[in-house]
Design a protein around this motif. Structure first.
Motif, PDB file in Angstrom:
ATOM      1  N   ILE A 175      -1.532 -41.684  25.751  1.00 51.01           N
ATOM      2  CA  ILE A 175      -2.996 -41.504  25.392  1.00 51.01           C
ATOM      3  C   ILE A 175      -3.580 -41.974  27.048  1.00 51.01           C
ATOM      4  N   GLY A 176      -2.992 -43.039  26.936  1.00 49.17           N
ATOM      5  CA  GLY A 176      -4.115 -43.584  28.919  1.00 49.17           C
ATOM      6  C   GLY A 176      -4.058 -42.200  29.693  1.00 49.17           C
ATOM      7  N   VAL A 177      -2.839 -41.748  30.105  1.00 47.45           N
ATOM      8  CA  VAL A 177      -3.118 -40.378  30.437  1.00 47.45           C
ATOM      9  C   VAL A 177      -4.555 -39.224  30.419  1.00 47.45           C
ATOM     10  N   LEU A 190       4.319 -43.844  24.231  1.00 51.57           N
ATOM     11  CA  LEU A 190       2.855 -43.445  23.301  1.00 51.57           C
ATOM     12  C   LEU A 190       1.892 -43.788  23.622  1.00 51.57           C
ATOM     13  N   ILE A 191       1.452 -44.738  23.663  1.00 53.43           N
ATOM     14  CA  ILE A 191      -0.228 -45.449  24.750  1.00 53.43           C
ATOM     15  C   ILE A 191       0.028 -45.015  25.714  1.00 53.43           C
ATOM     16  N   SER A 192       0.948 -44.831  26.500  1.00 49.20           N
ATOM     17  CA  SER A 192       1.085 -44.525  27.610  1.00 49.20           C
ATOM     18  C   SER A 192      -0.022 -42.798  27.890  1.00 49.20           C
ATOM     19  N   ILE A 245       5.402 -37.758  21.747  1.00 52.70           N
ATOM     20  CA  ILE A 245       4.580 -36.736  22.038  1.00 52.70           C
ATOM     21  C   ILE A 245       3.655 -36.560  22.833  1.00 52.70           C
ATOM     22  N   PHE A 257       0.341 -36.418  24.121  1.00 52.98           N
ATOM     23  CA  PHE A 257      -1.287 -36.305  23.993  1.00 52.98           C
ATOM     24  C   PHE A 257      -1.666 -35.883  25.119  1.00 52.98           C
ATOM     25  N   ILE A 307      -7.348 -40.159  28.961  1.00 53.50           N
ATOM     26  CA  ILE A 307      -8.035 -40.855  29.079  1.00 53.50           C
ATOM     27  C   ILE A 307      -8.409 -40.357  30.123  1.00 53.50           C
ATOM     28  N   PHE A 308      -7.500 -40.378  31.047  1.00 57.34           N
ATOM     29  CA  PHE A 308      -7.416 -40.477  32.953  1.00 57.34           C
ATOM     30  C   PHE A 308      -8.356 -39.325  32.832  1.00 57.34           C
TER      31      PHE A 308
END
Lengths: 288, 290
Positions: free
Chosen positions: B98-100, B94-96, B33, B35, B102-103
């Motif tokens: 979300i990190g992108v 997935l967490i990665s 996914i 994000f 936010i970045f």
């Protein structure tokens, strides 16, 4: 106690540490759902907000002691988790995640539109009952409870479901029922944490409980290491305190935060303490 | 009134569909996914505005350049944030993602500031009435451009060699690579294609609402993602159907004066569809491996 603490340490730090404790309680709940049982939940903030709003409304309208509003907040979150769990926990993997994400957004929209929750302007004037002492007492109880759960027959059944649901079913584990129980306990923690949050900040706004808050909880758990209690605590601590330390570079704070999330996943995809558990590390002296 | 709402719903829905295609194509191949896709749409809109206001470019040139920029961005993001994680757990990826996201949000907030920016008037926006229905020039443009892009995508996937490779990779990633398909290239191409559609969507939506903002990708991205699920994630006609369906549902909610609930409509529909047909309207059943 808080007054003494506040005179020794900067009250701002006390506030941050209290919030940290609250997040640890919620994250431990999510760790049971996602880390131990392997059920992806993107709606943890919804249970957090249900606990917060219910307990705040009780405190504002009924003259019950704080402890009751805390427990009722948690119980309501658990009850709603059970009602939601029956239909949705049959879904697997990503689909469950997406359904819970949808549920979280629906809860947020409902809180934005209800009169009793103050609508979009939020709910103010909640009495300040939460103190750092109460929070860390509950943290200790939660850690102990989670450790007992993971170490029990029930906890091993949950891990079996995470590892291979079909195999677990064939060994006689009623996986739907176990998943609902884990979901309810995890959501209870979120509800209690939410109630503490409401009585710490004294003000609630539905926009604080969007899916980004759910992702935040998920990040705490994944960064620390799925299924690991010390990992969850470490992950929450790092990610809650990191933005505070990064204030020196205030403008670039979120930029660094986003980049850090990517880098940590690349170099430590199983989380900082993935595979480390309390029992294995401290109680039998053996490491996995 | 009904037909009027249909036009509005179709306009909104076709922009959702454009973005949903990116989610569905990426998910179809690597089950991720993405994000950060909503943020690519946001970057696309900003690049479009910058090209028009700073370099005085024609809207069509600006849209093409914005699509090209986001194509590059999509490929770079995949290489940096997702490729190293291909073998680790899906939650890590997935967490990665979300990190992108936010970045990119905070990068754009740094460059532009948090406030929205006005989209320049590129067309004389007149209202045409066909019988009882009124349709604006921009609505016509959105409908035509998004149909053309979706048609182009269908042709690419059906009739080109790389399209065939994409279909093979989404059918069975491992076997495709054994058959001599360069799966890494296919994935890069998928990201490029999806990102360029999102950029076009960003420019079109910016034109329609006349403003772009660093956080515009959050809600739209989420809804486009819901559209992809509604249609059956992994299915390209499904994403188009889901997008249009969602656009119509939302427009009718607003028409029924329930506009404070419009954000909940998408998610309520989502939960209902998931409960009765967990793989979406046009999705295939997943086989449980024992």
């Amino acid at each position: 106690m808080d007054n003494i603490l506040n005179s020794i340490i900067n009250p701002y730090y006390v506030q941050v540490l209290t919030l940290l404790g609250i997040y640890i309680i919620a994250a431990l709940g999510l760790n049971l759902i996602t880390g131990v049982t392997g059920q992806l939940s993107f709606g943890h903030a919804a249970f957090f907000s249900i606990g917060a709003y219910i307990s705040a409304i009780i405190s504002l309208n009924l003259a019950l002691p704080f402890i009751f509003s805390l427990i009722i907040g948690g119980m309501t979150a658990a009850l709603i988790a059970i009602l939601l769990g029956f239909p949705t926990l049959r879904l697997t993997g990503d689909y469950l995640g997406i359904a819970t994400l949808g549920f979280g957004e629906i809860v947020r929209v409902i809180f934005t539109n209800m009169k009793i929750t103050g609508g979009a302007t939020g709910l103010a004037g909640i009495p300040r009952e939460t103190s750092i002492l109460i929070v860390y007492f509950i943290v200790i109880v939660t850690v102990w409870g989670m450790h007992r759960i993971q170490d029990s027959r029930f906890g091993r059944a949950l891990v079996a479901i995470r590892e291979d649901e079909i195999a677990a079913e064939s060994m006689g584990i009623n996986s739907l029922w176990y998943k609902i129980q884990a979901f309810a306990v995890g959501s209870f923690c979120a509800g209690v944490a939410g109630a503490l949050y409401a009585h710490l900040l004294q003000y609630l706004n539905p926009s604080d409980f969007g899916f980004s808050r759910s992702f935040e909880f998920l990040t705490f758990v994944v960064l620390g290491g799925l299924g690991s209690i010390p990992g969850t605590i470490l992950g929450t601590t790092i990610l809650t305190l990191a933005p505070e330390f990064l204030r020196i570079v205030a403008d670039y704070r979120m930029l660094i935060y986003g980049a850090l999330m990517v880098l940590m996943m690349i170099f430590r995809p199983n989380g900082l303490l993935g595979g480390v558990s309390l029992r294995k590390t401290f109680f039998s002296g053996k490491k996995k | 009134m009904l037909w009027q709402q249909m036009i509005n719903g179709l306009t909104l829905g076709s922009t959702y569909a454009l973005i949903a295609l990116g989610y569905t194509m990426v998910y179809g191949i690597i089950q991720l996914i993405n994000f950060a896709h909503g943020e690519i749409y946001m970057v696309g809109a900003f690049v479009g505005v910058a090209l028009i206001t700073i370099f005085n470019l024609n809207i069509w040139v600006a849209m093409l350049l914005s699509m090209a920029t986001c194509m590059m961005l999509g490929i770079i993001i995949e290489q940096i944030a997702y490729r190293p994680l291909r073998k680790s757990s899906r939650l890590a990826a997935l967490i990665s993602a979300i990190g992108v996201s936010i970045f990119l949000q905070s990068l754009m907030t740094l460059i532009n500031g948090p406030q929205p920016v006005a989209f320049p008037d590129v067309f004389k926006n007149s209202i045409h009435s066909i019988g009882p229905i009124e349709i604006s020039t921009i609505q016509i443009i959105i409908l035509i451009v998004s149909s053309l892009l979706m048609l182009g995508l269908q042709l690419t996937i059906k009739y080109t060699k790389i399209g065939k490779a994409m279909r093979a990779a989404s059918e069975d990633y491992g076997t495709a690579s054994l058959m001599g398909i360069n799966v890494n290239r296919v994935i890069s191409f998928t990201f490029a294609l999806g990102s360029s559609l999102a950029a076009a969507g960003g420019v079109l939506v910016g034109m329609y609402w006349k403003s772009v903002a660093p956080l515009m990708g959050v809600m739209v991205g989420l809804k486009a993602f819901v559209a992809a699920i509604l249609g059956g994630i992994g299915s390209i006609p499904g994403a188009m159907l889901g997008g249009i369906f969602l656009g119509l549902a939302e427009t009718f909610t607003i028409a029924a004066k329930l506009d404070t609930y419009k954000d909940a409509v998408a998610f309520t529909l989502l939960i209902i569809v998931l409960l009765f047909k967990p793989t979406g309207l046009l999705g295939r059943a997943i086989q449980k491996k024992v």
